[in-house]
Design an enzyme around this catalytic site. Structure first.
Site, PDB file in Angstrom:
ATOM      1  N   PHE A 179       0.817  -1.227   0.000  1.00  0.00           N
ATOM      2  CA  PHE A 179       0.000   0.000   0.000  1.00  0.00           C
ATOM      3  C   PHE A 179       0.842   1.265   0.000  1.00  0.00           C
ATOM      4  O   PHE A 179       0.386   2.318   0.434  1.00  0.00           O
ATOM      5  CB  PHE A 179      -0.965   0.010   1.198  1.00  0.00           C
ATOM      6  CG  PHE A 179      -1.716  -1.276   1.387  1.00  0.00           C
ATOM      7  CD1 PHE A 179      -2.637  -1.683   0.440  1.00  0.00           C
ATOM      8  CD2 PHE A 179      -1.468  -2.093   2.479  1.00  0.00           C
ATOM      9  CE1 PHE A 179      -3.318  -2.879   0.594  1.00  0.00           C
ATOM     10  CE2 PHE A 179      -2.151  -3.296   2.633  1.00  0.00           C
ATOM     11  CZ  PHE A 179      -3.075  -3.693   1.698  1.00  0.00           C
ATOM     12  N   LYS A 185      -5.506   2.987 -18.148  1.00  0.00           N
ATOM     13  CA  LYS A 185      -5.192   3.969 -17.105  1.00  0.00           C
ATOM     14  C   LYS A 185      -4.865   3.229 -15.815  1.00  0.00           C
ATOM     15  O   LYS A 185      -5.113   2.038 -15.689  1.00  0.00           O
ATOM     16  CB  LYS A 185      -6.395   4.871 -16.876  1.00  0.00           C
ATOM     17  CG  LYS A 185      -6.741   5.783 -18.051  1.00  0.00           C
ATOM     18  CD  LYS A 185      -7.930   6.653 -17.691  1.00  0.00           C
ATOM     19  CE  LYS A 185      -8.268   7.603 -18.829  1.00  0.00           C
ATOM     20  NZ  LYS A 185      -9.515   8.354 -18.526  1.00  0.00           N
ATOM     21  N   GLY A 186      -4.335   3.965 -14.848  1.00  0.00           N
ATOM     22  CA  GLY A 186      -4.102   3.371 -13.540  1.00  0.00           C
ATOM     23  C   GLY A 186      -5.430   3.191 -12.828  1.00  0.00           C
ATOM     24  O   GLY A 186      -6.263   4.091 -12.840  1.00  0.00           O
ATOM     25  N   GLU A 206      -5.549   3.083  -7.386  1.00  0.00           N
ATOM     26  CA  GLU A 206      -5.752   4.117  -6.375  1.00  0.00           C
ATOM     27  C   GLU A 206      -7.026   4.928  -6.560  1.00  0.00           C
ATOM     28  O   GLU A 206      -7.570   5.461  -5.590  1.00  0.00           O
ATOM     29  CB  GLU A 206      -4.504   4.999  -6.321  1.00  0.00           C
ATOM     30  CG  GLU A 206      -3.361   4.193  -5.705  1.00  0.00           C
ATOM     31  CD  GLU A 206      -2.007   4.849  -5.805  1.00  0.00           C
ATOM     32  OE1 GLU A 206      -1.543   4.988  -6.955  1.00  0.00           O
ATOM     33  OE2 GLU A 206      -1.438   5.215  -4.779  1.00  0.00           O
ATOM     34  N   THR A 261      -8.969  -9.221 -11.962  1.00  0.00           N
ATOM     35  CA  THR A 261      -8.080  -8.609 -10.972  1.00  0.00           C
ATOM     36  C   THR A 261      -8.356  -7.110 -10.858  1.00  0.00           C
ATOM     37  O   THR A 261      -8.169  -6.513  -9.794  1.00  0.00           O
ATOM     38  CB  THR A 261      -6.597  -8.855 -11.316  1.00  0.00           C
ATOM     39  OG1 THR A 261      -6.381  -8.534 -12.682  1.00  0.00           O
ATOM     40  CG2 THR A 261      -6.205 -10.301 -11.064  1.00  0.00           C
ATOM     41  N   ASN A 287      -7.391  -7.015 -17.286  1.00  0.00           N
ATOM     42  CA  ASN A 287      -7.955  -8.235 -16.697  1.00  0.00           C
ATOM     43  C   ASN A 287      -9.093  -7.836 -15.777  1.00  0.00           C
ATOM     44  O   ASN A 287      -8.881  -7.414 -14.655  1.00  0.00           O
ATOM     45  CB  ASN A 287      -6.874  -9.011 -15.932  1.00  0.00           C
ATOM     46  CG  ASN A 287      -7.387 -10.343 -15.394  1.00  0.00           C
ATOM     47  OD1 ASN A 287      -8.533 -10.722 -15.639  1.00  0.00           O
ATOM     48  ND2 ASN A 287      -6.545 -11.035 -14.668  1.00  0.00           N
TER      49      ASN A 287
HETATM   50 MO1  MOS Z   1       1.199   3.468  -3.894  1.00  0.00          MO
HETATM   51  S1  MOS Z   1       0.695   4.610  -2.278  1.00  0.00           S
HETATM   52  O1  MOS Z   1       2.011   4.558  -4.924  1.00  0.00           O
HETATM   53  O2  MOS Z   1       2.113   2.164  -3.397  1.00  0.00           O
END
Ligand code: MOS
Length: 761
Positions: free
Chosen positions: A263, A724-725, A728, A657, A654
């Site tokens: 994390f 995209k990411g 988070e 996940t 995916n």
């Molecule tokens: Mo994340 S808080 O960039 O591991």
């Protein structure tokens, strides 16, 4: 073999984790689980004061204890080099690339200064862990103690602007925008607004508390160092240890195949790999150092304590005319940690006028660092709580207020979005949640003696991409491997890289393996900032394409090949075979080609980096979170009963996940909202709840029905994969959605996290 006419895309299909079975059967080996002959064990002695100096250390008794091989303190430790970082410095000289731009990593066991409580002051190395731990109790340390400073509120008057915001980023040549003061439009706009909300929001220190503890096994052989280390960035640990120990990079080998959750806590190398390597050098044997759960609360950074002021000005129609977002964050005495705290104030909603300001406050704490969607997560808690307060003041539905203030282009940079599906997230999320049935007044929805509250919030997270390298190798037996030194702390990178590799190589998924987590593999970007797929995935994809292009180059000049004389435009690749588009029966398999050429394998290594696209487009993932809470009207007991999260994340590699990343993020967001708080005793400067019994991460019983889904989104700007990411963005906005639901249920606005029942009574 079966002949597929065209390549059926693998990307987007749900695929089970390739490492799932290994993990549940104990077959996946984590850093501390590797076996070495002659292993010895380290145990740390931590300071019992938060500020001052070590006056003396008496380690005689510890040295004489059974099994003890060495007691290393600042009095006898090898001298190491911890370079200082300054604004404008050449990044190649920086010791740690996820460290703050200003400061110096903790010079562990190099001097008598105590910067924070539970700072390492000695390491005992013994034949067994029990012997080492026992001997730590015999080390007597005397201190010259000074009064510690740990309260942010008490220090606000001495807050200062971060140095990095005053200088230029050495890589981009631009002022690092997250730390700089920004004014857009009319600075007096707030005082002219028809309706104003002006409030302060506080977030405590939080600790990541992953399951796996920080662990290193260090071993020296012939002047070369090998470490098994828990890390989110293998090449960074390699580079860091090389600088600190004065070695060429290639003499440091870092191995980190699996990471048991992090994390953000293992983005930086911290002190423990240095201590382990130092100890291994002293005792001339391998040393295993595992930081205890209690020590974890001071051995890595944390989400910094922040105090934020958000002031919103709007017209009666609900359109924002002013946004003021000021943030105060705590940092350590020796580094200036910054994060994207107030950036969301600039870009999340359309407003012609905006002021953001970011200040730091020093304290006797370990240097904070990124935790679960670092700045955005904290920033949106404040901003979207304030938006909710504004909605009630204006008597406008909170979702409608957000739609009215939707930013059609990035209000900060002025750039168009590479893609943005936020309105669709609002729409589909609201439908799934049943938002239309919400009544607007607080305390207006009940179920028996439970007050029901519905709240929502926007989520956003930037889409980053960093340089990464990868290799794809096709073997003559018809299998292939894709390789990169990337870490996988749990989101499914082992699986995603295999899928991307198979897609690029046009091979069956079962024939392609991935290999990660070793510094001898091509250098990967940090496994953080939700950018692994965009960065490492793009490199794997390009390496796969390059490897199959090499195969084509082998056949089109080969008189023995049915494909001789063909060009790239005339052929297609599928199922591990190259064939003519116009006549798919004319072709041959990769293994036929390699065998005929007496090659065991063919490979391509690619260095992939972002292009100019990030200068032309603003790139973010967006989400909408909807939360239902049930509050006992007499006891104040609060439960989250369901959540719905709709995300726009570009192309989803995916589905399986990816969805589990968003649900996991929601769990983390619920922890931030309801339970997680690191409690500091300001008299001692000491954390008082450094255990999982007293630091409450959400457990199964806390977690309701979580629905997470992705809206269809195509983005051909972000990177070659269009992904995209998405890790988070799932956190950002969850805590505000909960706080907003709590207000709707109870009429109580909680502006200081976590929302515990004492705040509702
Ligand atoms: Mo994340 S808080 O960039 O591991």
């Amino acid at each position: 073999m079966s002949q597929r006419m065209s390549n059926v895309p693998l990307i987007g299909k749900p695929v089970e984790r390739v490492d799932g079975r290994l993990k549940v059967t104990g077959g996946a080996r984590y850093a501390a689980e590797f076996k070495h002959t002659g292993m010895t064990y380290g145990a740390l002695v931590m300071s019992t004061i938060a500020n001052g100096r070590i006056k003396g250390i008496d380690s005689k008794d510890a040295e004489r204890a059974p099994g003890v091989l060495a007691v290393i303190t600042h009095l006898n430790a090898p001298r190491l080099r911890f370079p200082e970082r300054r604004v404008g410095m050449d990044p190649r000289l920086v010791d740690d690339h996820v460290a703050p731009l200003v400061g110096q990593s903790l010079p562990v066991l190099q001097g008598p200064t105590i910067y924070f409580n539970s700072q390492p002051v000695a390491v005992v190395v013994a034949e067994t862990l029990e012997q080492a731990e026992y001997a730590t109790t015999l080390v007597k340390v005397t201190y010259g103690e000074e009064k510690p400073i740990t309260s942010v509120e008490a220090e606000m008057a001495r807050a200062f602007p971060p140095q990095e915001g005053l200088g230029k980023d050495p890589q981009t040549g631009r002022q690092p925008d997250r730390a700089a003061d920004v004014v857009r439009g009319d600075p007096q706009a707030l005082s002219k607004a028809e309706v104003v909300v002006d409030e302060t929001y506080t977030i405590p220190i939080e600790h990541h508390n992953p399951m796996e503890l920080l662990s290193t096994i260090a071993e020296w052989k012939g002047g070369k160092l090998t470490v098994h280390d828990k890390t989110q960035w293998v090449p960074n640990v390699q580079g860091y240890l090389a600088i600190v120990f004065g070695l060429p990079e290639e003499d440091v080998h870092v191995i980190s195949p699996f990471v048991g959750g992090a994390f953000g806590s293992s983005l930086r190398p911290w002190s423990h790999p240095v201590v382990a390597a130092m100890a291994a050098r002293v005792v001339k044997r391998p040393v295993k150092l595992v930081v205890t759960r209690k020590q974890m609360f001071s051995s890595h950074g944390h989400r910094p304590y922040t105090v934020q002021r958000v002031a919103l000005g709007a017209g009666k129609d609900g359109r924002l005319t002013a946004i003021v977002h000021e943030g105060y964050a705590q940092t350590s005495l020796y580094e200036e940690n910054t994060e994207n705290l107030v950036n969301v104030g600039r870009m999340l909603y359309a407003s012609p006028n905006c002021i953001t300001k970011y200040r730091l406050v020093r304290g006797n704490v370990q240097t904070p660092l990124y935790m679960r969607a670092p700045g955005e997560c904290s920033g949106v808690f404040a901003l979207d709580s304030a938006m909710d307060e504004l909605a009630y003041k204006l008597k406008i539905d909170p979702l409608e207020l957000r739609i009215r203030n939707h930013a059609d282009s990035d209000p900060y940079s002025g750039l168009p979005w590479s893609s943005k599906s936020l309105l669709e997230c609002y729409k589909q999320g609201a439908e799934k949640f049943g938002w239309a049935r919400r009544t607007i007044e607080p305390r207006s929805m009940r179920d028996g003696h439970y007050l029901i509250g519905w709240g929502m919030s926007t989520g956003t997270y930037p889409t980053w991409r960093a340089p990464s390298s990868a290799r794809a190798r096709i073997f003559s037996d018809g299998t292939a491997v894709v390789q990169s030194s990337a870490s996988d702390m749990g989101p499914g990178t082992w699986t995603t890289m295999k899928i991307i590799g198979a897609e690029a190589l046009a091979m069956d998924l079962s024939q392609v393996r991935s290999e990660l987590g070793d510094s001898t593999l091509p250098k990967a970007a940090v496994h953080g900032g939700s950018m692994t797929t965009a960065s490492v995935g793009s490199a794997v994809y390009e390496a796969g394409l390059a490897a199959r292009a090499k195969l084509l180059a082998l056949v089109n000049t080969d008189s023995r090949s049915p494909l001789r004389g063909t060009s790239a435009e005339q052929v297609d690749f599928a199922n591990g075979r190259i064939f003519l588009k116009t006549d798919p029966s004319r072709g041959e398999t990769y293994s036929d080609i390699l065998r005929r050429n007496r090659l065991e394998s063919i490979e391509a290594t690619v260095d992939s980096k972002p292009g100019a696209e990030s200068e032309k487009f603003s790139m973010h993932a967006f989400a909408a979170h909807f939360v239902e809470v049930r509050v006992d009207s007499e006891l104040g007991v609060l439960r989250v009963s369901r959540t719905v999260s709709a995300c726009g994340g570009g192309r989803i590699i995916n589905e399986q996940t990816a969805r589990s990343q968003i649900s996991g993020a929601v769990v983390g967001g619920l922890g931030m909202a309801l339970t997680e708080e690191t409690v500091m005793d300001h008299r001692m400067g000491r954390i008082v709840n450094s255990s999982l019994a007293e630091y409450h991460v959400p457990v199964n019983a806390d977690i309701p029905k979580i629905e997470a889904f992705f809206v269809q989104e195509r983005d051909d700007k972000v990177n070659p994969l269009g992904a995209k990411g998405i890790g988070e963005v799932g956190y950002v906005g969850v805590a505000s959605a909960v706080a907003n639901a709590v207000f709707h249920a109870t009429g109580k606005r909680v502006r200081k996290l976590p929302i515990t029942l004492d705040k509702l009574l």
